[in-house]
Write an enzyme that holds these catalytic residues in place. Structure first.
Site, short mmCIF file in Angstrom:
data_model
loop_
_atom_site.label_atom_id
_atom_site.label_comp_id
_atom_site.label_asym_id
_atom_site.label_seq_id
_atom_site.Cartn_x
_atom_site.Cartn_y
_atom_site.Cartn_z
N HIS A 103 48.86 1.27 -57.38
CA HIS A 103 47.53 1.83 -57.64
C HIS A 103 47.64 3.21 -58.27
O HIS A 103 48.67 3.88 -58.18
CB HIS A 103 46.72 1.92 -56.35
CG HIS A 103 47.26 2.91 -55.36
ND1 HIS A 103 48.42 2.68 -54.64
CD2 HIS A 103 46.83 4.15 -54.99
CE1 HIS A 103 48.66 3.72 -53.85
NE2 HIS A 103 47.73 4.63 -54.06
N ASP A 105 45.16 6.73 -57.97
CA ASP A 105 44.20 7.21 -56.98
C ASP A 105 42.77 7.24 -57.53
O ASP A 105 42.53 7.69 -58.65
CB ASP A 105 44.58 8.63 -56.52
CG ASP A 105 45.90 8.66 -55.77
OD1 ASP A 105 46.23 7.65 -55.11
OD2 ASP A 105 46.60 9.69 -55.84
N HIS A 236 51.51 4.27 -58.46
CA HIS A 236 52.53 4.45 -57.43
C HIS A 236 52.34 3.45 -56.28
O HIS A 236 51.30 2.80 -56.15
CB HIS A 236 52.54 5.88 -56.89
CG HIS A 236 51.22 6.38 -56.38
ND1 HIS A 236 50.20 6.78 -57.20
CD2 HIS A 236 50.77 6.54 -55.11
CE1 HIS A 236 49.17 7.19 -56.48
NE2 HIS A 236 49.49 7.04 -55.20
N ARG A 250 48.84 15.69 -49.21
CA ARG A 250 48.55 15.53 -50.64
C ARG A 250 47.40 16.43 -51.06
O ARG A 250 46.40 16.57 -50.34
CB ARG A 250 48.18 14.08 -50.95
CG ARG A 250 48.00 13.80 -52.44
CD ARG A 250 47.46 12.39 -52.68
NE ARG A 250 46.05 12.30 -52.31
CZ ARG A 250 45.38 11.15 -52.23
NH1 ARG A 250 45.99 10.01 -52.46
NH2 ARG A 250 44.10 11.14 -51.89
#
Length: 262
Positions: A103, A105, A236, A250
Site C-alpha cells: 500500500h 498511505d 510498502h 511515524r
C-alpha cells in the site's frame, strides 16, 4: 551523491532501483543545515527511500526531519497518536496493528501524504522487516500497449463506505513529473469504465507486477533506524513474521498536491 554543504554526509545507493543510505554521524547537524535539507528533499524524490542507520531521533527530531520534506500532518483518526506529540503516529503490534499488504498511505483521501519518516522504537529479535517497491520503475517496465490502455483510467480507493477518493491508475508525480502505477491492494476497489472481468484482470496484473523483487528494497531494522519515503513513488509492506512486540513511530508529511491523470 555528496551533500557538499556539510562535507559530512554522503548517499550510498542500496539497490539498482530504490533506496539510498544517508551516511552522517550527526542527525542534528543535518537538520541545522539548510543546504543539506534541500539536498535531502531532492534525494528523496530520486531514490524513493532514504535510510538513516541508528540515528536514534528524539520525537522532536523526528518531526523536524518530516518537516524537511513537507508539512507534518497529524495521524488519521483511526490511528494512535503519541501522547506528547500530536504529529507522531504510534504503531504498536501489541494493539493488533498490521500493514502486511502492499500500500501507499492514505490513498483513500483526495490528498494523500507525500511521504513519511518512520523510526523503530522496539524491534522483535527476529523478523519485522519493511519492504518498499518502486512503482515508477514498475511503470517503466510496462509495455507500450499496456501504458496506452492505462492512460486516463481511474480507480476507486476506499477504506470504508463513504471514505474514498478517485485517483488516476497512472499518476504523474507532482514534483518530478515521473509516471507511477497508483493502485494498491489495501485500498483500491476497482478500475472505472471497464467491464468487471477486464478491470479485475488488469488490476490483478498490476498488483502482481509492482511486487517484483526487481523493484524492491527490504529494510532489516535496528532500533533507532529512520527510513523516509516518497509516498507517491513507492509502496510498502510490513512483514508479519514475528511474535514479539514491535513499536514504530511515524510522521507523515504533506507536499505538492496531486495533479490530474497521466
Amino acid at each position: 551523491m555528496t551533500l557538499t554543504a556539510t562535507d559530512a554526509t554522503t548517499l550510498t545507493p542500496l539497490t539498482g532501483h530504490l533506496g539510498a543510505r544517508v551516511d552522517t554521524p550527526d542527525l542534528a547537524a543535518i537538520l541545522a543545515d539548510d543546504a543539506a535539507r534541500g539536498e535531502l528533499r531532492t534525494a528523496l524524490h530520486e531514490y524513493g527511500v532514504l535510510v538513516f542507520k541508528q540515528a536514534h531521533p528524539t520525537p522532536e527530531q523526528l518531526i523536524e526531519l518530516g518537516s524537511v520534506f513537507g508539512t507534518p500532518k497529524p495521524p488519521a483518526p483511526q490511528n494512535v497518536s503519541h501522547p506528547d506529540h500530536d504529529n507522531i503516529c504510534v504503531f504498536d503490534s501489541a494493539g493488533g496493528y498490521k500493514a502486511d499488504k502492499w500500500h501507499a498511505d492514505l490513498t483513500f483521501t483526495d490528498q494523500p501524504t507525500a511521504g513519511a519518516v518512520l523510526t523503530m522504537i522496539q524491534r522483535p529479535s527476529v523478523g519485522g522487516d519493511t519492504v518498499w517497491t518502486n512503482v515508477g520503475a514498475a511503470y517503466d517496465r510496462l509495455s507500450n500497449g499496456m501504458k496506452e490502455l492505462l492512460a486516463k483510467r481511474r480507480a476507486m480507493h476506499e477504506i470504508s463506505p463513504g471514505i474514498s477518493a478517485i485517483h488516476p491508475v497512472v499518476l504523474t508525480h507532482p514534483v518530478t513529473g515521473r509516471k507511477v502505477i497508483y493502485v494498491n491492494e489495501i485500498f483500491v476497489r476497482g478500475i472505472q469504465n471497464l467491464p468487471d472481468g477486464e478491470g479485475e484482470a488488469i488490476l490483478g496484473f498490476l498488483l502482481q507486477h509492482i511486487q517484483s523483487p526487481d523493484f524492491q528494497y527490504r529494510h532489516v531494522w535496528d532500533e533507532g533506524d529512520i527510513v523516509a519515503w516518497d509516498n507517491h513513488l513507492t509502496q510498502h509492506y510490513a512483514a508479519n513474521d514475528f511474535t514479539e512486540q514491535r513499536i514504530v513511530h511515524r510522521v507523515g508529511f504533506l507536499g505538492a498536491p496531486l495533479g490530474g491523470p497521466a
